[in-house]
Scaffold this motif. Structure first.
Motif, short mmCIF file in Angstrom:
data_model
loop_
_atom_site.label_atom_id
_atom_site.label_comp_id
_atom_site.label_asym_id
_atom_site.label_seq_id
_atom_site.Cartn_x
_atom_site.Cartn_y
_atom_site.Cartn_z
N LEU A 19 38.30 45.80 36.14
CA LEU A 19 37.78 46.69 35.09
C LEU A 19 37.21 45.91 33.92
O LEU A 19 36.22 46.32 33.32
CB LEU A 19 38.88 47.64 34.62
N SER A 23 33.35 46.25 32.88
CA SER A 23 33.04 46.61 31.50
C SER A 23 32.03 45.64 30.90
O SER A 23 31.08 46.05 30.23
CB SER A 23 34.30 46.61 30.64
N LEU A 54 35.98 52.18 30.47
CA LEU A 54 36.54 51.16 31.37
C LEU A 54 37.28 50.08 30.59
O LEU A 54 38.36 49.63 31.00
CB LEU A 54 35.43 50.54 32.22
#
Length: 180
Positions: A19, A23, A54
């Motif tokens: 993540l 991002s 995110l």
């Protein structure tokens, strides 16, 4: 399934890393789109919003992991402090590390131990004790003089009686205890 409390929890996870990377990629693309044409700027703002969502999820995962790790370290250092206190109050003690647990029984457990001072590894029968022992536990024991003698041969199987057991702590936490 319970996790072994003697093993330090991991600070990172695949989800947190993934993540975080996604991002960063979304933010990079969003910045490029925002700096280009006006029509594409809408997509850029959408990517900025996705990036923040995110990144927020990734940050939450990292925070939880770090808190679990800090809580584990605090608890483990407390175990070592108790271990050290008990050791200083007793006369003759030895430290053994549980390397493996082979068979559990209501009356005891077959384990493989390492005598920390000597580095000697052997099988042992450990009578049932009140504490829950896991792989990686360092046990403070009073060695049985009938089984262990200076300059004598090591017994094939060591029998650890419950009354000879005094305390335990995590082997992985020893560096944190020594640093404090």
């Amino acid at each position: 399934m319970r996790t072994n409390p003697m093993v330090k929890p991991q600070t990172s996870s695949g989800w947190a890393v993934t993540l975080t990377v996604i991002s960063c990629v979304c933010l990079t693309i969003a910045i490029r789109l925002l700096l280009s044409q006006q029509a594409v700027a809408t997509v850029g703002w959408a990517l900025v919003a996705i990036t923040f969502v995110l990144a927020g999820i990734a940050a939450a995962i990292w925070i939880v992991k770090i808190r679990h790790c800090k809580a584990w370290i605090t608890s483990a250092v407390q175990q070592w402090e108790h271990f050290s206190t008990v050791k200083s109050q007793l006369g003759v003690t030895a430290e053994v590390t549980v390397l493996d647990i082979h068979a559990l029984d209501p009356t005891g457990t077959w384990v493989t131990i390492r005598w920390d001072k000597f580095g000697y590894v052997q099988r042992a029968w450990m009578e049932a004790i009140s504490d829950e022992i896991w792989r990686g536990s360092v046990l403070l024991i009073s060695p049985d003089p009938a089984q262990i003698q200076v300059h004598g041969p090591w017994p094939e199987i060591y029998y650890l009686m419950a009354m000879d057991y005094h305390a335990f702590a995590s082997a992985q936490a020893l560096p944190y205890f020594r640093d404090s």
